[in-house]
Scaffold this motif. Sequence first.
Motif, PDB file in Angstrom:
ATOM      1  N   LEU A 342     120.565  98.627  58.194  1.00 20.69           N
ATOM      2  CA  LEU A 342     120.509  99.741  59.145  1.00 20.69           C
ATOM      3  C   LEU A 342     119.192 100.495  59.011  1.00 20.69           C
ATOM      4  CD1 LEU A 342     122.174 101.351  61.271  1.00 20.69           C
ATOM      5  CD2 LEU A 342     122.961 102.790  59.382  1.00 20.69           C
ATOM      6  N   ASP A 343     118.761 100.716  57.785  1.00 19.08           N
ATOM      7  CA  ASP A 343     117.475 101.396  57.565  1.00 19.08           C
ATOM      8  C   ASP A 343     116.323 100.602  58.184  1.00 19.08           C
ATOM      9  OD1 ASP A 343     118.599 103.518  56.212  1.00 19.08           O
ATOM     10  OD2 ASP A 343     118.302 102.648  54.225  1.00 19.08           O
ATOM     11  N   ARG A 344     116.350  99.295  58.016  1.00 18.68           N
ATOM     12  CA  ARG A 344     115.278  98.460  58.572  1.00 18.68           C
ATOM     13  C   ARG A 344     115.314  98.470  60.096  1.00 18.68           C
ATOM     14  NH1 ARG A 344     116.958  94.402  54.181  1.00 18.68           N
ATOM     15  NH2 ARG A 344     115.473  94.811  52.512  1.00 18.68           N
ATOM     16  N   PHE A 345     116.504  98.506  60.644  1.00 18.44           N
ATOM     17  CA  PHE A 345     116.652  98.554  62.098  1.00 18.44           C
ATOM     18  C   PHE A 345     116.031  99.832  62.656  1.00 18.44           C
ATOM     19  CE2 PHE A 345     119.419 100.043  65.653  1.00 18.44           C
ATOM     20  CZ  PHE A 345     119.025  99.115  66.601  1.00 18.44           C
ATOM     21  N   TYR A 346     116.363 100.970  62.059  1.00 19.98           N
ATOM     22  CA  TYR A 346     115.840 102.236  62.582  1.00 19.98           C
ATOM     23  C   TYR A 346     114.380 102.466  62.207  1.00 19.98           C
ATOM     24  CZ  TYR A 346     120.034 103.903  64.822  1.00 19.98           C
ATOM     25  OH  TYR A 346     121.082 104.033  65.701  1.00 19.98           O
ATOM     26  N   ALA A 347     113.896 101.765  61.206  1.00 20.15           N
ATOM     27  CA  ALA A 347     112.475 101.838  60.887  1.00 20.15           C
ATOM     28  C   ALA A 347     111.646 100.972  61.831  1.00 20.15           C
ATOM     29  CB  ALA A 347     112.235 101.406  59.443  1.00 20.15           C
ATOM     30  N   GLY A 348     112.315 100.221  62.709  1.00 17.24           N
ATOM     31  CA  GLY A 348     111.621  99.368  63.656  1.00 17.24           C
ATOM     32  C   GLY A 348     111.196  98.034  63.072  1.00 17.24           C
ATOM     33  N   GLU A 349     111.653  97.729  61.840  1.00 23.58           N
ATOM     34  CA  GLU A 349     111.262  96.482  61.190  1.00 23.58           C
ATOM     35  C   GLU A 349     112.092  95.305  61.684  1.00 23.58           C
ATOM     36  OE1 GLU A 349     111.668  97.180  57.037  1.00 23.58           O
ATOM     37  OE2 GLU A 349     110.314  98.905  57.029  1.00 23.58           O
ATOM     38  N   TRP A 350     113.296  95.569  62.154  1.00 25.34           N
ATOM     39  CA  TRP A 350     114.190  94.513  62.603  1.00 25.34           C
ATOM     40  C   TRP A 350     114.530  94.697  64.070  1.00 25.34           C
ATOM     41  CZ3 TRP A 350     118.546  93.124  58.588  1.00 25.34           C
ATOM     42  CH2 TRP A 350     117.942  92.556  57.449  1.00 25.34           C
ATOM     43  N   SER A 351     114.634  93.589  64.777  1.00 28.72           N
ATOM     44  CA  SER A 351     115.080  93.605  66.172  1.00 28.72           C
ATOM     45  C   SER A 351     116.590  93.788  66.216  1.00 28.72           C
ATOM     46  CB  SER A 351     114.708  92.288  66.849  1.00 28.72           C
ATOM     47  OG  SER A 351     115.435  91.218  66.256  1.00 28.72           O
ATOM     48  N   VAL A 352     117.099  94.051  67.420  1.00 27.70           N
ATOM     49  CA  VAL A 352     118.542  94.156  67.596  1.00 27.70           C
ATOM     50  C   VAL A 352     119.223  92.857  67.181  1.00 27.70           C
ATOM     51  CG1 VAL A 352     120.388  94.428  69.302  1.00 27.70           C
ATOM     52  CG2 VAL A 352     118.358  95.875  69.430  1.00 27.70           C
ATOM     53  N   GLU A 353     118.611  91.733  67.536  1.00 26.70           N
ATOM     54  CA  GLU A 353     119.207  90.430  67.228  1.00 26.70           C
ATOM     55  C   GLU A 353     119.280  90.200  65.715  1.00 26.70           C
ATOM     56  OE1 GLU A 353     116.796  90.990  69.421  1.00 26.70           O
ATOM     57  OE2 GLU A 353     118.003  90.709  71.245  1.00 26.70           O
ATOM     58  N   LYS A 354     118.206  90.510  65.010  1.00 20.27           N
ATOM     59  CA  LYS A 354     118.204  90.293  63.563  1.00 20.27           C
ATOM     60  C   LYS A 354     119.180  91.243  62.877  1.00 20.27           C
ATOM     61  CE  LYS A 354     115.129  89.661  59.628  1.00 20.27           C
ATOM     62  NZ  LYS A 354     113.725  89.621  59.146  1.00 20.27           N
ATOM     63  N   PHE A 355     119.226  92.475  63.358  1.00 16.14           N
ATOM     64  CA  PHE A 355     120.152  93.442  62.788  1.00 16.14           C
ATOM     65  C   PHE A 355     121.593  92.997  63.032  1.00 16.14           C
ATOM     66  CE2 PHE A 355     122.424  97.644  63.501  1.00 16.14           C
ATOM     67  CZ  PHE A 355     122.655  97.856  62.173  1.00 16.14           C
ATOM     68  N   SER A 356     121.867  92.547  64.247  1.00 16.17           N
ATOM     69  CA  SER A 356     123.213  92.088  64.588  1.00 16.17           C
ATOM     70  C   SER A 356     123.633  90.928  63.706  1.00 16.17           C
ATOM     71  CB  SER A 356     123.275  91.674  66.061  1.00 16.17           C
ATOM     72  OG  SER A 356     124.537  91.177  66.404  1.00 16.17           O
ATOM     73  N   ALA A 357     122.731  90.014  63.437  1.00 21.37           N
ATOM     74  CA  ALA A 357     123.060  88.856  62.595  1.00 21.37           C
ATOM     75  C   ALA A 357     123.388  89.290  61.165  1.00 21.37           C
ATOM     76  CB  ALA A 357     121.884  87.873  62.604  1.00 21.37           C
ATOM     77  N   SER A 358     122.762  90.361  60.696  1.00 16.10           N
ATOM     78  CA  SER A 358     122.983  90.816  59.333  1.00 16.10           C
ATOM     79  C   SER A 358     124.344  91.462  59.156  1.00 16.10           C
ATOM     80  CB  SER A 358     121.893  91.813  58.911  1.00 16.10           C
ATOM     81  OG  SER A 358     122.098  93.086  59.524  1.00 16.10           O
ATOM     82  N   LEU A 359     125.004  91.844  60.243  1.00 16.60           N
ATOM     83  CA  LEU A 359     126.284  92.545  60.163  1.00 16.60           C
ATOM     84  C   LEU A 359     127.471  91.596  60.052  1.00 16.60           C
ATOM     85  CD1 LEU A 359     125.739  95.321  62.845  1.00 16.60           C
ATOM     86  CD2 LEU A 359     125.304  95.428  60.387  1.00 16.60           C
TER      87      LEU A 359
END
Length: 361
Positions: A342-359
């Motif tokens: 979540l931190d990486r997602f909001y820091a702009g380091e991860w795309s929605v797709e990469k963040f979604s896969a991590s969940l």
Amino acid sequence: MMASEEFEALQSVNAEYERRSGTVVTLVNVAPGQAYKTYREAYESGREPDVLMLDGAWVADFASAGRLLPADLYEAGVAAAADSLPLPAASVEWNGYRWAVPLDLDPYGAVWDPRRFEQTSGELPQTAADWEAWASPAAGGQSSAGRAADPAPALGLPSGDVRAFAALIALWTEPDTETAGLKRSLNLAGTLRGRTYLSRMSAQEGRPTATLREKVDARELGLAVDRLSKLGAEDSDTSRLRPLAFAARTAALRCFGITADTERSREASLWISYVTGREAQSDWYASTGHLPVLRAIYDEPGSAQLVRWLPDLQAGRPAAAAGAAADPKTAAARESLWSRSLDRFYAGEWSVEKFSASLRP
């Protein structure tokens, strides 16, 4: 693992217990964000305390590793499970046994500025289309010259709190559209990244440096999701507040467990019995903002306003990022991983797709 004000409240309860019992009890506070790691290190070095305060998601982890005593061995002195709120079994149970005694519950709620929701008459939207209309940059406002202004901050979340994020995603996801709705909600979170305010936690004091409720009341934010203890239980002149119906899926439950190797199990059980008993719990919400767990407290006149915050286990639907891991013993590690994602997602380091896969569990 308490904020400083909460720890002071527990110290007051403890001081009264010491006065009555003649037993000296030493309390040590740990920054909430460091508690899990600190406990694990204490066990590895043989310095574990007699009693641990645990998040409900950690109980199976500690119990399966042989780090706790079964509550069945000492629960004659503490409230029975039937005297507590109906809580998810995984919060205090593992392998058919109870391993911890619940202290308090902190469900999530949404607070919003009704002026930011004119299209839905000041209420929160009920459809995905209305949520997307609210989140569009055009809804950010106009400058005094009539030109489109920079989009105003729309959303507030506690930084790194994956349960708050899960509650938000479930709020946006329409029933009966689980897969497609979840993807649409995550895309909405991505659209709002640049307009999302994240309140930070102080590692020393365990409390946010900015209050989301105050920002909504000051009309600096349109919507925020946070725990009841940070929001308060009532509407204000400038904001509306409601508990989230699926709170049982994401609520933070704190409980006490006795470590397996203690030589003071009887003394520990007497202390837990007092701290989680009716007398100590009757003013716990006023002291900490966390809901007490004893059912009897909600029959008292002063608790009438809190009844609506009690989780309805039947109303819950799965919440992204907070669904139980396949093995409850890995729930704590899984949640930690999700929080980093979540931190990486909001820091702009991860795309929605990469963040979604991590969940995915």
